[in-house]
Write a protein that holds these residues in place. Structure first.
Motif, PDB file in Angstrom:
ATOM      1  N   GLU A  37      23.011   0.340  18.253  1.00 31.73           N
ATOM      2  CA  GLU A  37      23.597   1.568  17.705  1.00 31.73           C
ATOM      3  C   GLU A  37      25.124   1.512  17.718  1.00 31.73           C
ATOM      4  O   GLU A  37      25.790   1.945  16.784  1.00 31.73           O
ATOM      5  CB  GLU A  37      23.110   2.776  18.519  1.00 31.73           C
ATOM      6  N   ARG A  38      25.687   0.935  18.772  1.00 33.43           N
ATOM      7  CA  ARG A  38      27.143   0.834  18.907  1.00 33.43           C
ATOM      8  C   ARG A  38      27.720  -0.375  18.168  1.00 33.43           C
ATOM      9  O   ARG A  38      28.916  -0.594  18.196  1.00 33.43           O
ATOM     10  CB  ARG A  38      27.521   0.764  20.386  1.00 33.43           C
ATOM     11  N   LYS A  39      26.838  -1.173  17.564  1.00 38.46           N
ATOM     12  CA  LYS A  39      27.239  -2.387  16.853  1.00 38.46           C
ATOM     13  C   LYS A  39      27.978  -3.372  17.764  1.00 38.46           C
ATOM     14  O   LYS A  39      28.940  -4.024  17.357  1.00 38.46           O
ATOM     15  CB  LYS A  39      28.062  -2.046  15.608  1.00 38.46           C
ATOM     16  N   SER A  40      27.505  -3.465  19.001  1.00 34.43           N
ATOM     17  CA  SER A  40      28.071  -4.436  19.944  1.00 34.43           C
ATOM     18  C   SER A  40      27.683  -5.840  19.500  1.00 34.43           C
ATOM     19  O   SER A  40      26.527  -6.068  19.144  1.00 34.43           O
ATOM     20  CB  SER A  40      27.542  -4.179  21.358  1.00 34.43           C
ATOM     21  N   PRO A  41      28.615  -6.789  19.552  1.00 33.01           N
ATOM     22  CA  PRO A  41      28.273  -8.155  19.137  1.00 33.01           C
ATOM     23  C   PRO A  41      27.339  -8.851  20.126  1.00 33.01           C
ATOM     24  O   PRO A  41      26.585  -9.731  19.749  1.00 33.01           O
ATOM     25  CB  PRO A  41      29.621  -8.859  19.049  1.00 33.01           C
ATOM     26  N   TYR A  42      27.409  -8.443  21.394  1.00 36.19           N
ATOM     27  CA  TYR A  42      26.530  -9.035  22.394  1.00 36.19           C
ATOM     28  C   TYR A  42      26.411  -8.139  23.615  1.00 36.19           C
ATOM     29  O   TYR A  42      27.213  -7.239  23.829  1.00 36.19           O
ATOM     30  CB  TYR A  42      26.990 -10.445  22.802  1.00 36.19           C
ATOM     31  N   ILE A  43      25.365  -8.416  24.389  1.00 36.67           N
ATOM     32  CA  ILE A  43      25.127  -7.778  25.686  1.00 36.67           C
ATOM     33  C   ILE A  43      25.369  -8.846  26.735  1.00 36.67           C
ATOM     34  O   ILE A  43      24.993 -10.002  26.559  1.00 36.67           O
ATOM     35  CB  ILE A  43      23.667  -7.290  25.804  1.00 36.67           C
ATOM     36  N   TRP A  44      25.983  -8.458  27.840  1.00 37.37           N
ATOM     37  CA  TRP A  44      26.172  -9.410  28.929  1.00 37.37           C
ATOM     38  C   TRP A  44      25.861  -8.743  30.262  1.00 37.37           C
ATOM     39  O   TRP A  44      25.805  -7.520  30.360  1.00 37.37           O
ATOM     40  CB  TRP A  44      27.583 -10.002  28.909  1.00 37.37           C
ATOM     41  N   LEU A  45      25.643  -9.573  31.278  1.00 36.70           N
ATOM     42  CA  LEU A  45      25.336  -9.079  32.615  1.00 36.70           C
ATOM     43  C   LEU A  45      25.559 -10.191  33.633  1.00 36.70           C
ATOM     44  O   LEU A  45      25.697 -11.355  33.273  1.00 36.70           O
ATOM     45  CB  LEU A  45      23.890  -8.578  32.693  1.00 36.70           C
ATOM     46  N   GLY A  46      25.595  -9.805  34.880  1.00 36.08           N
ATOM     47  CA  GLY A  46      25.671 -10.754  35.983  1.00 36.08           C
ATOM     48  C   GLY A  46      24.401 -10.662  36.809  1.00 36.08           C
ATOM     49  O   GLY A  46      23.923  -9.564  37.097  1.00 36.08           O
ATOM     50  N   VAL A  47      23.841 -11.825  37.178  1.00 38.15           N
ATOM     51  CA  VAL A  47      22.624 -11.883  37.985  1.00 38.15           C
ATOM     52  C   VAL A  47      22.914 -12.736  39.215  1.00 38.15           C
ATOM     53  O   VAL A  47      23.438 -13.851  39.097  1.00 38.15           O
ATOM     54  CB  VAL A  47      21.450 -12.522  37.197  1.00 38.15           C
ATOM     55  N   TRP A  48      22.575 -12.213  40.386  1.00 33.39           N
ATOM     56  CA  TRP A  48      22.776 -12.966  41.619  1.00 33.39           C
ATOM     57  C   TRP A  48      22.031 -14.284  41.529  1.00 33.39           C
ATOM     58  O   TRP A  48      20.848 -14.325  41.160  1.00 33.39           O
ATOM     59  CB  TRP A  48      22.285 -12.139  42.804  1.00 33.39           C
ATOM     60  N   GLU A  49      22.717 -15.361  41.863  1.00 36.39           N
ATOM     61  CA  GLU A  49      22.121 -16.694  41.755  1.00 36.39           C
ATOM     62  C   GLU A  49      20.851 -16.849  42.588  1.00 36.39           C
ATOM     63  O   GLU A  49      20.032 -17.722  42.299  1.00 36.39           O
ATOM     64  CB  GLU A  49      23.135 -17.774  42.146  1.00 36.39           C
ATOM     65  N   LYS A  50      20.659 -15.996  43.584  1.00 35.69           N
ATOM     66  CA  LYS A  50      19.460 -16.067  44.431  1.00 35.69           C
ATOM     67  C   LYS A  50      18.385 -15.087  43.989  1.00 35.69           C
ATOM     68  O   LYS A  50      17.504 -14.721  44.766  1.00 35.69           O
ATOM     69  CB  LYS A  50      19.842 -15.827  45.893  1.00 35.69           C
ATOM     70  N   ASN A  51      18.450 -14.648  42.731  1.00 36.34           N
ATOM     71  CA  ASN A  51      17.443 -13.742  42.180  1.00 36.34           C
ATOM     72  C   ASN A  51      16.779 -14.413  40.973  1.00 36.34           C
ATOM     73  O   ASN A  51      17.009 -14.029  39.818  1.00 36.34           O
ATOM     74  CB  ASN A  51      18.085 -12.404  41.784  1.00 36.34           C
ATOM     75  N   PRO A  52      15.940 -15.426  41.224  1.00 37.01           N
ATOM     76  CA  PRO A  52      15.330 -16.165  40.111  1.00 37.01           C
ATOM     77  C   PRO A  52      14.409 -15.300  39.245  1.00 37.01           C
ATOM     78  O   PRO A  52      14.270 -15.550  38.052  1.00 37.01           O
ATOM     79  CB  PRO A  52      14.557 -17.292  40.801  1.00 37.01           C
ATOM     80  N   HIS A  53      13.797 -14.278  39.833  1.00 35.20           N
ATOM     81  CA  HIS A  53      12.920 -13.389  39.062  1.00 35.20           C
ATOM     82  C   HIS A  53      13.708 -12.718  37.929  1.00 35.20           C
ATOM     83  O   HIS A  53      13.260 -12.694  36.773  1.00 35.20           O
ATOM     84  CB  HIS A  53      12.300 -12.349  39.997  1.00 35.20           C
ATOM     85  N   ALA A  54      14.878 -12.182  38.254  1.00 39.23           N
ATOM     86  CA  ALA A  54      15.698 -11.518  37.238  1.00 39.23           C
ATOM     87  C   ALA A  54      16.201 -12.523  36.206  1.00 39.23           C
ATOM     88  O   ALA A  54      16.214 -12.235  35.006  1.00 39.23           O
ATOM     89  CB  ALA A  54      16.873 -10.796  37.891  1.00 39.23           C
ATOM     90  N   MET A  55      16.603 -13.703  36.665  1.00 38.32           N
ATOM     91  CA  MET A  55      17.093 -14.713  35.722  1.00 38.32           C
ATOM     92  C   MET A  55      16.000 -15.110  34.734  1.00 38.32           C
ATOM     93  O   MET A  55      16.266 -15.244  33.534  1.00 38.32           O
ATOM     94  CB  MET A  55      17.626 -15.924  36.475  1.00 38.32           C
ATOM     95  N   ARG A  56      14.774 -15.269  35.221  1.00 34.81           N
ATOM     96  CA  ARG A  56      13.655 -15.593  34.322  1.00 34.81           C
ATOM     97  C   ARG A  56      13.425 -14.475  33.305  1.00 34.81           C
ATOM     98  O   ARG A  56      13.183 -14.724  32.129  1.00 34.81           O
ATOM     99  CB  ARG A  56      12.362 -15.828  35.122  1.00 34.81           C
TER     100      ARG A  56
END
Length: 179
Positions: free
Chosen positions: A124-143
């Motif tokens: 809706e906002r016409k953002s070119p991309y979404i980004w985020l940070g994931v703790w390196e010790k959280n493989p579930h979220a990274m997957r």
């Protein structure tokens, strides 16, 4: 198949106590095992203080959404734009700062529904991309994020008490979706 009884609603300042409760609970469930009690207590006191959450809820460049089922809070989403982003990589981008779901509801489409809300906002906002940070010790979220098409592009430090932790930065280009 969508969960028809799951509701996603935007939070506001009247939801401060509920946000504080679910924020603390989901943070403990997600990170307590990999961190010291002292660092967890310090972060919970500072990161989920009434003053901090009230300021975030009133910031026009941050939005919170709750996932609820039959009136029970199951998780929440926080997205940031422009200067509210934890790092301004591109003011037009959208940052997913948090998608936290109560442990007992993980794997039941709650996180995916919150992610879909973030994606809809970005489109809706016409953002070119979404980004985020994931703790390196959280493989579930990274997957989870890789499954949605996110790719790693960098890292940053997340300060938890006196512990500097490495977050993997991930992004999903959505420009083609916006055209």
């Amino acid at each position: 198949m969508p969960n028809l009884s799951l509701q996603i609603r935007q939070a506001n300042v009247t939801d401060l106590a509920a946000l504080q409760d679910i924020g603390r609970q989901t943070f403990v469930e997600t990170y307590a095992d990999g961190n010291t009690l002292e660092n967890m207590v310090k972060y919970l006191e500072e990161g989920f203080s009434e003053e901090k959450l009230n300021a975030e809820l009133q910031n026009d460049n941050s939005l919170f959404y709750f996932a609820e089922k039959y009136g029970q809070m199951l998780g929440y989403l926080k997205v940031n734009f422009a200067e509210a982003q934890s790092e301004i990589l591109d003011p037009a981008s959208l940052e997913i700062e948090r998608i936290y779901v109560l442990q007992e509801y993980q794997g039941k489409q709650v996180g995916f529904s919150l992610y879909q809300q973030a994606l809809a906002i970005a489109i809706e906002r016409k953002s070119p991309y979404i980004w985020l940070g994931v703790w390196e010790k959280n493989p579930h979220a990274m997957r989870f994020y890789r499954k949605q098409g996110f790719v790693e592009f960098g890292e940053h430090i997340f300060q938890l008490g006196d512990d500097e932790q490495r977050d993997v930065l991930m992004r999903l280009d959505i420009l083609s979706t916006n055209e």
